[in-house]
Design a protein around this motif. Structure first.
Motif, short mmCIF file in Angstrom:
data_model
loop_
_atom_site.label_atom_id
_atom_site.label_comp_id
_atom_site.label_asym_id
_atom_site.label_seq_id
_atom_site.Cartn_x
_atom_site.Cartn_y
_atom_site.Cartn_z
N LEU A 153 62.21 137.47 30.35
CA LEU A 153 62.06 138.37 29.21
C LEU A 153 62.86 137.82 28.05
CD1 LEU A 153 62.65 140.58 31.92
CD2 LEU A 153 61.23 141.81 30.29
N THR A 154 62.18 137.52 26.96
CA THR A 154 62.86 137.03 25.77
C THR A 154 62.77 138.07 24.66
OG1 THR A 154 60.91 135.93 24.81
CG2 THR A 154 62.21 134.67 26.40
N GLY A 155 63.53 137.85 23.60
CA GLY A 155 63.52 138.78 22.48
C GLY A 155 64.89 138.89 21.85
N ASN A 156 64.98 139.69 20.83
CA ASN A 156 66.25 139.90 20.14
C ASN A 156 67.18 140.79 20.97
OD1 ASN A 156 65.20 138.43 18.06
ND2 ASN A 156 64.86 140.15 16.70
N GLY A 178 68.83 143.93 21.92
CA GLY A 178 68.43 145.32 21.70
C GLY A 178 66.96 145.58 21.90
N ASP A 179 66.20 144.56 22.31
CA ASP A 179 64.75 144.75 22.51
C ASP A 179 64.43 145.45 23.82
OD1 ASP A 179 63.11 144.00 20.34
OD2 ASP A 179 63.54 141.89 20.67
N GLY A 180 65.40 145.63 24.70
CA GLY A 180 65.17 146.35 25.94
C GLY A 180 65.04 145.48 27.16
N LEU A 238 59.56 140.20 24.01
CA LEU A 238 59.68 141.56 23.49
C LEU A 238 59.86 141.58 21.97
CD1 LEU A 238 61.85 143.23 26.26
CD2 LEU A 238 59.41 143.45 25.85
N ASN A 239 60.05 140.42 21.39
CA ASN A 239 60.12 140.34 19.93
C ASN A 239 58.76 140.69 19.31
OD1 ASN A 239 61.54 139.80 17.50
ND2 ASN A 239 60.56 137.80 17.38
N LEU A 240 57.70 140.63 20.10
CA LEU A 240 56.37 140.95 19.60
C LEU A 240 56.05 142.44 19.72
CD1 LEU A 240 54.38 137.95 21.17
CD2 LEU A 240 55.34 138.15 18.86
N ARG A 241 56.95 143.19 20.32
CA ARG A 241 56.71 144.63 20.49
C ARG A 241 57.19 145.38 19.27
NH1 ARG A 241 59.19 147.72 25.67
NH2 ARG A 241 61.18 147.14 24.69
N THR A 257 64.36 146.77 16.67
CA THR A 257 64.43 146.76 18.13
C THR A 257 64.52 148.19 18.65
OG1 THR A 257 66.84 146.70 18.25
CG2 THR A 257 65.69 144.58 18.02
N VAL A 258 64.38 148.35 19.96
CA VAL A 258 64.54 149.67 20.56
C VAL A 258 65.97 150.18 20.31
CG1 VAL A 258 64.54 150.96 22.72
CG2 VAL A 258 62.79 149.23 22.30
N ARG A 259 66.94 149.28 20.39
CA ARG A 259 68.32 149.68 20.13
C ARG A 259 68.48 150.14 18.68
NH1 ARG A 259 72.56 145.20 21.51
NH2 ARG A 259 71.60 145.55 23.55
N ASP A 260 67.87 149.42 17.74
CA ASP A 260 67.91 149.84 16.34
C ASP A 260 67.33 151.23 16.17
OD1 ASP A 260 68.96 147.37 15.55
OD2 ASP A 260 66.99 146.52 15.16
N LEU A 261 66.18 151.45 16.80
CA LEU A 261 65.50 152.74 16.68
C LEU A 261 66.35 153.86 17.25
CD1 LEU A 261 63.02 154.50 16.08
CD2 LEU A 261 62.10 153.82 18.30
#
Length: 325
Positions: A59-62, A64-66, A185-188, A282-286
């Motif tokens: 799983l990749t992403g920024n 906070g992406d979950g 997850l950066n694409l979500r 990101t989900v964390r940002d939200l």
């Protein structure tokens, strides 16, 4: 005046909370678990992983992406199926389920007190050494930044087969072998493009934040008419109408229509952020932004003390101002 213990925890979903931001990462507390929103990853990928269909899940992403939260839900589901999950130094876990051995790594981009990042990853991926497709081995589940993944694969000489597969996939979009998957997850996105409320992360997280189970103690508080948190939560809640008198039903339906309108407007703000493409939310940002807009930074005790002192100017704490603060 009542004290709502949930508020003190909700405050810590905000990344700059004065009480600490210990609830911004992963699923370490009951409240974090209760407000976790299941996605297609949970509904489709988790069962496939625990049925032994994968050899490697990345799983990749920024930040906070979950990514870590997803791995922890996989572990929880494994426990529900009878597995004994052993957590290792807070960086991952291992467990057996049916005939498959699983190893997880919560963040493949960090250093540890005992290992450098390179050494940690070398140890984690050791079953993939060599120039040929590996035979049967453990299912590895790892969360890491894509840049760190590329850097590791580019520098290591121990995994030529794995490096070719993953780098060709990341750089040239080639297909991965069966049993291998990379989820970016950066694409979500936390919102969809529709004007109305729909099946997106924003709507579901907001539902959990204002769920009655967390705010029932506030109903009997004598400060509820002045409390900005009570006002904000009620502004976004949908109240049940069953069992009400005709008069109360009509009033509640009107209240729910107002909540619907407010939610649509809030959603539009996040759609603006998304479509401008200047910021990846990101989900964390939200979760952090919603926590600040709805709950602010003051605990129950601080709000009650302010009211006792006659300091009832909570203008900046109402959601329609706080969301722009």
């Amino acid at each position: 005046m009542n004290h709502n213990p949930h508020l003190d925890q909700f405050l810590q979903f905000y990344s700059q909370a004065e009480a600490g931001n210990g609830l911004t990462r992963g699923l370490e507390t009951e409240l974090a678990k209760k407000t976790y929103v299941r996605t297609k990853l949970d509904e489709e990928l988790t069962p496939a992983v625990l049925e032994g269909k994968f050899r490697l899940v990345i799983l990749t992403g920024n930040a906070g992406d979950g990514k870590t939260a997803f791995i922890q839900t996989v572990e929880k589901e494994a426990e529900n199926r009878g597995a004994v999950v052993t957590r290792i130094d807070g960086i991952g876990s291992e467990f057996h389920l049916n005939s498959t051995y699983y190893q997880t790594l919560y963040d493949g981009s960090v250093e540890t007190a005992h290992y450098s990042n390179f050494a940690m990853l070398t140890s984690f991926f050791h079953t993939f050494e060599g120039d040929q497709s590996p035979q049967k081995g453990p299912c590895l589940i790892v969360a890491m930044n894509e840049g760190k993944l590329r850097d590791f694969l580019g520098k290591s000489t121990q995994y030529p087969w794995l490096s070719r597969c993953l780098l060709d996939h990341l750089l040239l979009n080639t297909l991965l072998p069966d049993g291998y998957i990379v989820v970016n997850l950066n694409l979500r996105t936390v919102v969809d493009a529709r004007h109305e409320l729909a099946d997106c992360l924003l709507d579901h997280i907001l539902d959990r934040y204002v769920a009655h189970e967390f705010w029932q103690p506030c109903d009997d508080c004598i400060a509820k008419q002045q409390c900005p948190v009570k006002f904000n939560v009620d502004s976004f809640r949908f109240f049940p109408t069953s069992g009400l008198s005709e008069k109360d039903r009509i009033a509640t339906e009107e209240r729910n229509m107002a909540a619907h309108a407010v939610r649509v407007r809030l959603k539009a703000l996040f759609q603006v952020l998304h479509f401008r493409k200047r910021l990846h939310v990101t989900v964390r940002d939200l979760r952090s932004a919603l926590a600040f807009a709805l709950f602010g930074k003051k605990s129950c005790a601080q709000i009650i003390e302010a009211i006792k002192q006659g300091q009832t100017d909570f203008f900046q704490n109402y959601y329609y101002n706080a969301v722009f603060s």
